[in-house]
Design a protein around this motif. Structure first.
Motif, PDB file in Angstrom:
ATOM      1  N   GLU A   1      36.001  32.503 -19.446  1.00 31.87           N
ATOM      2  CA  GLU A   1      36.388  32.253 -21.072  1.00 31.87           C
ATOM      3  C   GLU A   1      35.672  33.551 -21.834  1.00 31.87           C
ATOM      4  OE1 GLU A   1      36.784  28.645 -23.609  1.00 31.87           O
ATOM      5  OE2 GLU A   1      34.885  29.489 -24.489  1.00 31.87           O
ATOM      6  N   LEU A   2      36.520  34.246 -22.698  1.00 29.88           N
ATOM      7  CA  LEU A   2      36.000  35.232 -23.281  1.00 29.88           C
ATOM      8  C   LEU A   2      36.218  34.793 -24.833  1.00 29.88           C
ATOM      9  CD1 LEU A   2      35.115  38.179 -23.764  1.00 29.88           C
ATOM     10  CD2 LEU A   2      37.366  38.853 -23.795  1.00 29.88           C
ATOM     11  N   SER A   3      34.945  34.476 -25.447  1.00 25.11           N
ATOM     12  CA  SER A   3      35.272  34.003 -26.735  1.00 25.11           C
ATOM     13  C   SER A   3      34.929  34.929 -27.672  1.00 25.11           C
ATOM     14  CB  SER A   3      34.482  32.729 -26.796  1.00 25.11           C
ATOM     15  OG  SER A   3      34.272  32.386 -28.074  1.00 25.11           O
ATOM     16  N   SER A   4      35.948  35.161 -28.775  1.00 28.04           N
ATOM     17  CA  SER A   4      35.593  36.368 -29.915  1.00 28.04           C
ATOM     18  C   SER A   4      35.584  35.483 -31.371  1.00 28.04           C
ATOM     19  CB  SER A   4      36.746  37.149 -29.961  1.00 28.04           C
ATOM     20  OG  SER A   4      36.864  37.830 -28.834  1.00 28.04           O
ATOM     21  N   LEU A   5      34.440  35.395 -31.981  1.00 31.63           N
ATOM     22  CA  LEU A   5      34.026  34.792 -32.879  1.00 31.63           C
ATOM     23  C   LEU A   5      33.917  35.811 -34.280  1.00 31.63           C
ATOM     24  CD1 LEU A   5      32.480  31.417 -33.281  1.00 31.63           C
ATOM     25  CD2 LEU A   5      31.757  33.151 -34.918  1.00 31.63           C
TER      26      LEU A   5
ATOM     27  N   PRO B   1      39.407  31.603 -28.138  1.00 32.74           N
ATOM     28  CA  PRO B   1      38.843  31.677 -26.568  1.00 32.74           C
ATOM     29  C   PRO B   1      39.989  32.272 -25.825  1.00 32.74           C
ATOM     30  CG  PRO B   1      39.023  29.534 -27.669  1.00 32.74           C
ATOM     31  CD  PRO B   1      39.861  30.309 -28.545  1.00 32.74           C
ATOM     32  N   VAL B   2      39.793  33.332 -25.033  1.00 32.48           N
ATOM     33  CA  VAL B   2      40.985  33.792 -24.113  1.00 32.48           C
ATOM     34  C   VAL B   2      40.376  33.238 -22.546  1.00 32.48           C
ATOM     35  CG1 VAL B   2      42.197  35.620 -22.904  1.00 32.48           C
ATOM     36  CG2 VAL B   2      41.862  35.668 -25.329  1.00 32.48           C
ATOM     37  N   GLN B   3      41.187  32.530 -21.753  1.00 37.41           N
ATOM     38  CA  GLN B   3      40.717  32.031 -20.761  1.00 37.41           C
ATOM     39  C   GLN B   3      41.479  32.407 -19.382  1.00 37.41           C
ATOM     40  OE1 GLN B   3      41.049  27.521 -21.747  1.00 37.41           O
ATOM     41  NE2 GLN B   3      39.116  27.810 -22.967  1.00 37.41           N
ATOM     42  N   HIS B   4      40.758  32.346 -18.494  1.00 37.96           N
ATOM     43  CA  HIS B   4      41.265  32.526 -16.987  1.00 37.96           C
ATOM     44  C   HIS B   4      40.910  31.531 -16.207  1.00 37.96           C
ATOM     45  CE1 HIS B   4      41.499  34.137 -12.934  1.00 37.96           C
ATOM     46  NE2 HIS B   4      42.664  34.832 -13.339  1.00 37.96           N
ATOM     47  N   GLU B   5      41.762  30.737 -15.642  1.00 41.72           N
ATOM     48  CA  GLU B   5      41.379  29.545 -14.563  1.00 41.72           C
ATOM     49  C   GLU B   5      42.083  29.827 -13.334  1.00 41.72           C
ATOM     50  OE1 GLU B   5      41.437  25.876 -17.840  1.00 41.72           O
ATOM     51  OE2 GLU B   5      42.290  25.726 -16.068  1.00 41.72           O
ATOM     52  N   THR B   6      41.149  29.318 -12.215  1.00 40.55           N
ATOM     53  CA  THR B   6      41.628  29.366 -11.052  1.00 40.55           C
ATOM     54  C   THR B   6      41.543  28.201 -10.388  1.00 40.55           C
ATOM     55  OG1 THR B   6      40.640  31.517 -10.658  1.00 40.55           O
ATOM     56  CG2 THR B   6      41.703  30.715  -8.722  1.00 40.55           C
ATOM     57  N   THR B   7      42.415  27.482  -9.806  1.00 39.60           N
ATOM     58  CA  THR B   7      42.306  26.084  -9.323  1.00 39.60           C
ATOM     59  C   THR B   7      42.680  26.363  -7.861  1.00 39.60           C
ATOM     60  OG1 THR B   7      44.767  25.647  -9.940  1.00 39.60           O
ATOM     61  CG2 THR B   7      43.072  24.845 -11.472  1.00 39.60           C
ATOM     62  N   GLU B   8      41.906  25.151  -7.106  1.00 43.61           N
ATOM     63  CA  GLU B   8      42.135  25.055  -5.641  1.00 43.61           C
ATOM     64  C   GLU B   8      42.444  23.652  -5.527  1.00 43.61           C
ATOM     65  OE1 GLU B   8      38.954  26.957  -3.160  1.00 43.61           O
ATOM     66  OE2 GLU B   8      39.166  25.332  -1.926  1.00 43.61           O
ATOM     67  N   ASP B   9      43.728  23.330  -4.832  1.00 42.78           N
ATOM     68  CA  ASP B   9      44.157  22.136  -4.792  1.00 42.78           C
ATOM     69  C   ASP B   9      43.559  21.650  -3.351  1.00 42.78           C
ATOM     70  OD1 ASP B   9      45.761  22.971  -2.801  1.00 42.78           O
ATOM     71  OD2 ASP B   9      47.716  23.111  -3.835  1.00 42.78           O
ATOM     72  N   SER B  10      44.141  20.369  -3.118  1.00 37.82           N
ATOM     73  CA  SER B  10      43.513  19.632  -1.837  1.00 37.82           C
ATOM     74  C   SER B  10      43.851  20.479  -0.463  1.00 37.82           C
ATOM     75  CB  SER B  10      43.842  18.297  -1.794  1.00 37.82           C
ATOM     76  OG  SER B  10      45.226  18.384  -1.988  1.00 37.82           O
ATOM     77  N   GLY B  11      44.922  21.217  -0.711  1.00 38.44           N
ATOM     78  CA  GLY B  11      45.364  21.927   0.636  1.00 38.44           C
ATOM     79  C   GLY B  11      44.606  23.217   0.789  1.00 38.44           C
TER      80      GLY B  11
END
Lengths: 283, 132
Positions: free
Chosen positions: A69-73, A89-99
């Motif tokens: 998260e890059l948060s600019s205030l 807040p600009v966010q980058h999310e990486t998810t990993e599933d059960s497979g």
């Protein structure tokens, strides 16, 4: 759906320009509010970069979620004990599933708008002070997709007390957020749909200099925070956040870690760890 | 897992406390910061709306606990009529400045500027003695 980061940043830019109109802190740790504020017309810009790793999500089955998260205030002093702040807040999310399949997402979270009103101040010495401020505002959807933005306006109310005694500083905040939107599967803490009660405690110790002098232009602090979050769906969590902070006359710098202390979570993933760095500039 | 977390948190806390206690041998003998108070006549002078006499003066300020405080107070004082050369000493909570020119600020405005910066003006001193 993954969207290019630059495109998202461009999306956020107009909003950020508007926000520069609105606050400054002193002795404020990374995750806890303080009852201090910039003087009238003084602007503080604060950039923070956070990384959080979460474990199994009990709602959607993701094995792991990494969030950057890059948060600019921007925070501006309005005078007479009032300050206004806005955070994007600009966010980058990486998810990993059960497979084991990984998926990345970029987006803009809700914009955090907050008004701070100092209702009590007692300066008992050259350095020592006790201040109390009321906090109010809302997290307003930035128009991004529902993975990041709540598609709603979520008002909050709270208060904070700050005590400085020599080299020791103490901040305690309590903030209740009325969440009117948000999705359980994308909630990583306090983002709805349940209401959220945040309670954060911060202790700051000035490690350098031992005593201020006429030549003092900056100070180093070690910080320790306990960050609490209770959600009305029954989830509750305490995190411990140690950190290091430098505060000069025109800029500041901070590095923090965040570790889980204790939790009972059934509706969102547990935090494995978090780290954050930040800079502040005073104008 | 929970035990691991608590051990980690406890270690971090212990490291923090160790850093605090060893950061300075002076910690135990740390001198208390200045605490300023004003006499009745000094308090009356701060409420005065008459222009400050030209020359160098010192403001005794409570509540300046950090370097950023100096920036806040600089900005507010330099906006006042006739004020220049603001120097903040965080060590003793004193703010030195010069007042000059035809149009000069008043003690009341100085007090309001310090208040606007978020601090408390206790008294004003000139040439080594309190201004009355």
């Amino acid at each position: 759906m993954t969207q290019p980061l630059l495109r998202r940043a461009a999306h956020a830019a107009p909003g950020m320009v508007l926000l520069i109109a609105p606050a400054a802190w002193a002795q404020e740790a990374m995750y806890t509010e303080a009852a201090t504020m910039p003087s009238k017309g003084t602007v503080v810009l604060r950039e923070q970069l956070h990384f959080y790793r979460f474990g199994l999500n009990p709602i959607n089955g993701d094995q792991r979620t990494d969030k950057v998260e890059l948060s600019s205030l921007a925070n501006i002093g309005l005078g007479s004990g009032w300050a206004l702040s806005a955070e994007v807040p600009v966010q980058h999310e990486t998810t990993e599933d059960s497979g084991g399949d990984r998926e990345a997402h970029v987006g803009v979270d809700d914009i955090h708008l907050m008004l701070k009103w100092r209702v009590y101040k007692h300066d008992s010495g050259g350095i020592d002070t006790l201040r109390i401020a009321l906090l109010g505002g809302a997290d307003v959807t930035g128009g991004d997709n529902s993975r990041f933005a709540s598609q709603s306006v979520n008002p909050f109310l709270g208060g904070v007390i700050t005590i400085v005694r020599g080299r020791h500083g103490f901040n305690q905040d309590v903030i209740y957020q009325f969440n009117t939107g948000g999705q359980e599967e994308s909630n990583l803490g306090g983002e709805g749909p349940a209401d959220a009660l945040r309670f954060n405690t911060a202790y700051l110790y000035r490690i350098y200099p031992d005593a201020y002098t006429q030549e003092t232009t900056g100070a180093w602090y070690v910080t320790a925070e306990v960050n609490g979050l209770y959600e009305t769906n029954g989830d509750i969590e305490l995190r411990f956040a140690p950190g290091l902070m430098f505060e000069g006359r025109t800029f500041g710098f901070e590095v923090m870690g965040q570790l889980p202390m204790w939790h009972e979570l059934r509706h969102r993933p547990e935090l494995d760890f978090g780290v954050g760095v930040g800079v502040r500039f005073f104008f | 897992m929970i035990r691991k977390i608590f051990v980690l948190a406890a270690c971090s806390g212990a490291a923090l406390l160790a850093a605090c206690s060893t950061s300075s041998n002076h910690a135990a003998q740390e001198e208390p910061g200045p605490v300023y108070t004003a006499t009745a006549s000094e308090a009356r002078y701060i409420a005065s709306t008459s222009p400050v006499e030209p020359g160098a003066i010192t403001l005794y300020v409570n509540g300046m606990g950090c370097p950023l405080c100096a920036t806040n107070i600089d900005k507010q004082l330099e906006r006042l009529d006739g004020v220049s050369g603001v120097v903040v000493n965080l060590g003793d909570g004193k703010v030195a400045l010069n007042v000059s020119g035809e149009k000069r600020t008043s003690p009341k405005e100085l007090g309001e500027a310090v208040e606007e910066a978020g601090f408390t003006l206790v008294k004003i001193e000139r040439a080594g003695s309190a201004v009355e």
